[in-house]
Design a protein around this motif. Sequence first.
Motif, PDB file in Angstrom:
ATOM      1  N   GLN A 199      23.500  48.168  43.655  1.00  0.00           N
ATOM      2  CA  GLN A 199      24.806  47.731  43.148  1.00  0.00           C
ATOM      3  C   GLN A 199      25.283  48.613  42.003  1.00  0.00           C
ATOM      4  O   GLN A 199      26.435  49.003  41.959  1.00  0.00           O
ATOM      5  N   SER A 200      24.394  48.903  41.102  1.00  0.00           N
ATOM      6  CA  SER A 200      24.757  49.820  40.022  1.00  0.00           C
ATOM      7  C   SER A 200      23.507  50.445  39.439  1.00  0.00           C
ATOM      8  O   SER A 200      22.688  49.770  38.814  1.00  0.00           O
ATOM      9  N   TYR A 201      23.396  51.727  39.681  1.00  0.00           N
ATOM     10  CA  TYR A 201      22.232  52.464  39.199  1.00  0.00           C
ATOM     11  C   TYR A 201      22.126  52.357  37.682  1.00  0.00           C
ATOM     12  O   TYR A 201      21.065  52.064  37.126  1.00  0.00           O
ATOM     13  N   GLN A 202      23.291  52.537  37.026  1.00  0.00           N
ATOM     14  CA  GLN A 202      23.270  52.553  35.563  1.00  0.00           C
ATOM     15  C   GLN A 202      22.922  51.191  34.976  1.00  0.00           C
ATOM     16  O   GLN A 202      22.113  51.088  34.050  1.00  0.00           O
ATOM     17  N   ALA A 203      23.539  50.159  35.558  1.00  0.00           N
ATOM     18  CA  ALA A 203      23.263  48.814  35.058  1.00  0.00           C
ATOM     19  C   ALA A 203      21.790  48.468  35.251  1.00  0.00           C
ATOM     20  O   ALA A 203      21.151  47.900  34.357  1.00  0.00           O
ATOM     21  N   ALA A 204      21.234  48.851  36.419  1.00  0.00           N
ATOM     22  CA  ALA A 204      19.829  48.568  36.691  1.00  0.00           C
ATOM     23  C   ALA A 204      18.948  49.292  35.680  1.00  0.00           C
ATOM     24  O   ALA A 204      17.963  48.751  35.174  1.00  0.00           O
ATOM     25  N   LEU A 206      19.798  50.268  32.629  1.00  0.00           N
ATOM     26  CA  LEU A 206      19.949  49.661  31.305  1.00  0.00           C
ATOM     27  C   LEU A 206      19.224  48.319  31.239  1.00  0.00           C
ATOM     28  O   LEU A 206      18.771  47.900  30.177  1.00  0.00           O
ATOM     29  N   ALA A 207      19.140  47.655  32.396  1.00  0.00           N
ATOM     30  CA  ALA A 207      18.467  46.355  32.424  1.00  0.00           C
ATOM     31  C   ALA A 207      16.947  46.513  32.361  1.00  0.00           C
ATOM     32  O   ALA A 207      16.221  45.526  32.382  1.00  0.00           O
TER      33      ALA A 207
END
Lengths: 319, 312
Positions: A199-204, A206-207
Amino acid sequence: MRAVRSQAVGLVDKPWFWAFVAAFAVWLAIVGFTHGQGGGQVLTAALTFATFSVIVGIGQMFVITLGPGNVDLSIPATVTLAGSVATKVMATQDSMIAVGLVVALLCGVAVGCVNYALIRILRIPPIIATLSSSFLVQSTAIAYGRGLRIKPPPLLAEFTTLRVAGVPVLAICVVILTVFFSVVLNRTVYGRSVLAIGQSYQAANLAGINIGSIRFCTYVLSAVLAGLLGFLFSGFSGGASLSMGEQYLLASIAVVIIGGTSVAGGSANLPGIWGAALFFYLVETMLNTYGLGAGFRYMATGVIIITVIILAGSHRASR
Amino acid sequence: MRGWVSPRFARAILPGLSLATLLIAIFYLQPRAMSYVGLNLMLNLAVPIALATIAQMCVITVNDLDLSIGAYVGFVTCIAATLLQDAPLLGIAALLGGVLAYALVGAVVYLRNLPSIVVTLGMSFVWLGLSVLILPTPGGTAPQWVRGLMTLKPPFVPFPIIAAAVIGIFMHLALMRTSYGSILRGSGGNPKAIGRAGWSLLRAKVTMFALAGFFGMLSGLSLLGLTTSADANIAARYTLLSIAGVILGGGEFVGGRVSPLGAVIGAITLTLTASFLSFLRISPDWQIGAQGAILIIVLALRAVINRAEARK
């Protein structure tokens, strides 16, 4: 249009529902043509062949769900390699079946590790990495399997073709496998991480998801399932052959997409793989019963893939 | 990395360097290969592969991937070996229809924002089906003029080398040296910027897909000229081979970074691995593996260069 869709509840809203509807419609068309003759046999055959596509489809689905650019092109080569090595190790001995299975799965682990190593070390898109490694794996399989035509152990051959009340036992096993991977996808940290990365590489990132190890596991999983297919299919088709994996490059991608998994990643769909695989083999059978040749079958397959992706694309766009 | 070699320069000469290395190894193993006849024999099959690679490169330029090129090249051979012979006008119409279908695929991919991998995957089945319908079993005959062209023996320089150079230089001039060429590459590199600047992205996509269809057609015709008979599956390996050729030649998967000259060199390198192995007396079973190994080595070298660049 939007109001109608939001009113529709339950099954109709699930993307995989339509794959089964289509499969059922095709089955009705076959049975209608033969006036009810052999409807059961048609279903049995479709189940048998769908089973094999589903096995690699599951692996390909996890890979595709990782996001754009993630496709495993090494599946056919892995299928061939695992099939040839396993039949040679088993050497028609029933007692060696377990060893053969382990060896086939280890072939998968090895290919998966090579794939991920290339992606990681060379920092190249997965498509190119799996493409390059498939060249090596295919070549190894050709050199290893040259002139090889060893029969599978009788027990394995029997198991892969065994039927209970017209239902292939293998299909039941793979349904259980599918349920297992549904749980993995939806209820485990690993599965949720795969979806999150898609869904979102960046969000993953950062999570705090360890993206490296999740991707590693996914590529190994895909290759291991390809190894499993190589093992089972060589048992089913009376031995390994050098072209046994060929059809599964396109089939593995096609069943995933038709089954309602998003090509853009982040949204996966396991039941849909079954629906799509059944649909494909039923269409093939339908064209066969209508007396149309291989040319029409290929064309129908192509037209179906393109139609479904165009419809699915517009569905996404309309939201 | 020495200071005076810029990473950009190193990346640019990498394809040429790998081809030169392979050629030197071949000539060292078999000095007789260094002749008109030797080069002609070794490079014959490079022409259709180079054309298919250029076709793939056109699609990769606009950030797409063509998984149907192998089946399409097979389709062209089937048409050219049957329809083009029996009913030339119908044959030409069918070949043009192929190019048109490619343009249409480009338009659909752009307008519907679809993943090209899936659409071209579907198209590969369509081409295969059509080929099987036209020519159920391998056969047919190559048109005389195609055969004549492919067996041309110009003085001094073997035909495959001239053909490869012409293809590479033509595409280089068209794509790298014209203003519309930069727009086309830009539509892969930064579509938003190109779109904002008022250029039609649809037109760029359709142009590149149509060009891919055109070069795929040339690839099929040249392949038929060499094999003289057609088969639906004759070029099945071209799909993966053409992608490998583009990457080997310095093309990148995204961002419109491609190199036509590099792609042709990449295709020649891949073709030569077969000769290299046979001179080493290694079984042809390993040909695909050697192609994979070369691809990995070149990608590894490029990774080293990129890392050196990042460190600066």
